[in-house]
Design an enzyme around this catalytic site. Structure first.
Site, short mmCIF file in Angstrom:
data_model
loop_
_atom_site.label_atom_id
_atom_site.label_comp_id
_atom_site.label_asym_id
_atom_site.label_seq_id
_atom_site.Cartn_x
_atom_site.Cartn_y
_atom_site.Cartn_z
CB CYS A 4 -4.04 4.14 30.62
SG CYS A 4 -5.82 4.15 30.89
CG ASP A 30 -15.90 5.14 41.27
OD1 ASP A 30 -15.90 5.69 40.16
OD2 ASP A 30 -15.23 5.56 42.24
CG ASN A 86 -17.65 13.24 34.57
OD1 ASN A 86 -18.71 13.85 34.43
ND2 ASN A 86 -17.36 12.55 35.65
N GLY A 92 -14.71 17.30 34.92
CA GLY A 92 -14.18 16.53 36.03
C GLY A 92 -13.63 15.17 35.65
CG HIS A 97 -9.49 3.69 29.53
ND1 HIS A 97 -8.47 2.80 29.18
CD2 HIS A 97 -10.65 3.06 29.20
CE1 HIS A 97 -9.00 1.70 28.66
NE2 HIS A 97 -10.33 1.84 28.67
CG HIS A 99 -14.52 6.43 32.92
ND1 HIS A 99 -13.43 7.13 32.44
CD2 HIS A 99 -15.01 7.17 33.93
CE1 HIS A 99 -13.28 8.24 33.13
NE2 HIS A 99 -14.24 8.31 34.04
CG HIS A 101 -19.12 7.61 36.40
ND1 HIS A 101 -18.36 7.59 37.56
CD2 HIS A 101 -18.41 8.34 35.51
CE1 HIS A 101 -17.25 8.29 37.37
NE2 HIS A 101 -17.26 8.76 36.13
P1 AMP Z 1 -13.96 10.51 36.24
O1 AMP Z 1 -13.68 11.45 37.40
O2 AMP Z 1 -15.26 10.74 35.55
O3 AMP Z 1 -12.78 10.46 35.27
O4 AMP Z 1 -14.11 9.07 36.88
C1 AMP Z 1 -13.01 8.33 37.32
C2 AMP Z 1 -13.50 7.44 38.41
O5 AMP Z 1 -12.55 6.44 38.62
C3 AMP Z 1 -13.71 8.16 39.75
O6 AMP Z 1 -15.08 8.05 40.14
C4 AMP Z 1 -12.79 7.39 40.70
O7 AMP Z 1 -13.34 7.22 41.98
C5 AMP Z 1 -12.60 6.08 39.97
N1 AMP Z 1 -11.38 5.35 40.28
C6 AMP Z 1 -10.13 5.84 40.34
N2 AMP Z 1 -9.25 4.86 40.62
C7 AMP Z 1 -9.97 3.72 40.73
C8 AMP Z 1 -9.66 2.35 41.00
N3 AMP Z 1 -8.39 1.94 41.21
N4 AMP Z 1 -10.66 1.45 41.04
C9 AMP Z 1 -11.94 1.84 40.83
N5 AMP Z 1 -12.31 3.11 40.56
C10 AMP Z 1 -11.34 4.03 40.50
#
Ligand code: AMP
Length: 113
Positions: A4, A30, A86, A92, A97, A99, A101
């Site tokens: 993950c 992000d 999401n 999307g 995991h 999270h 935003h």
């Molecule tokens: P979601 O699309 O709602 O699953 O959000 C996942 C978020 O994780 C997206 O906005 C990505 O830009 C962000 N993301 C992916 N990899 C990383 C990373 N290594 N560090 C920080 N944010 C990340």
């Protein structure tokens, strides 16, 4: 979970721009910000997403929502901000995991899709 992405960030195996951490929660910027302030708040314990929240693990979700206003205040988001989670492919979700935003720093549109 060893495969993950966010568990690897929690473990320190992948770097992140950390803005908040305690025993249960990590928040970091992000990597692809959609607003001037775009922070992800995650539980340290792996939960797959909204569908993975249960009576046994939901306490951390309440804790996350105590932490979010502290982060917003520290980030200077006194004019408001949006919290988004999401859940699943149609929404999307790209990282399985849980999270949240935090989006702010500009006036956000009201479009939900
Ligand atoms: P979601 O699309 O709602 O699953 O959000 C996942 C978020 O994780 C997206 O906005 C990505 O830009 C962000 N993301 C992916 N990899 C990383 C990373 N290594 N560090 C920080 N944010 C990340």
């Amino acid at each position: 979970m060893s495969d993950c992405l966010f568990c690897k960030i929690i473990a320190g195996d992948i770097p992140s721009a950390k803005v908040y951490e305690d025993e249960a929660v990590l928040a970091f910027r992000d990597i692809a910000p959609q607003a001037p302030t775009h922070i992800l708040v995650i539980p340290k314990a792996h939960i797959s997403g909204c569908n993975g929240v249960t009576a046994e693990n939901s306490q951390v979700v309440a804790h996350i929502f105590e932490v979010i206003p502290q982060i917003a205040q520290a980030e200077g988001l006194e004019n408001g901000y949006r919290v988004v989670s999401n859940c699943g492919p149609n929404a999307g979700q790209t990282v399985p995991h849980l999270h949240f935003h935090i989006l702010g720093g500009r006036e956000l549109t009201l479009e939900m899709a």
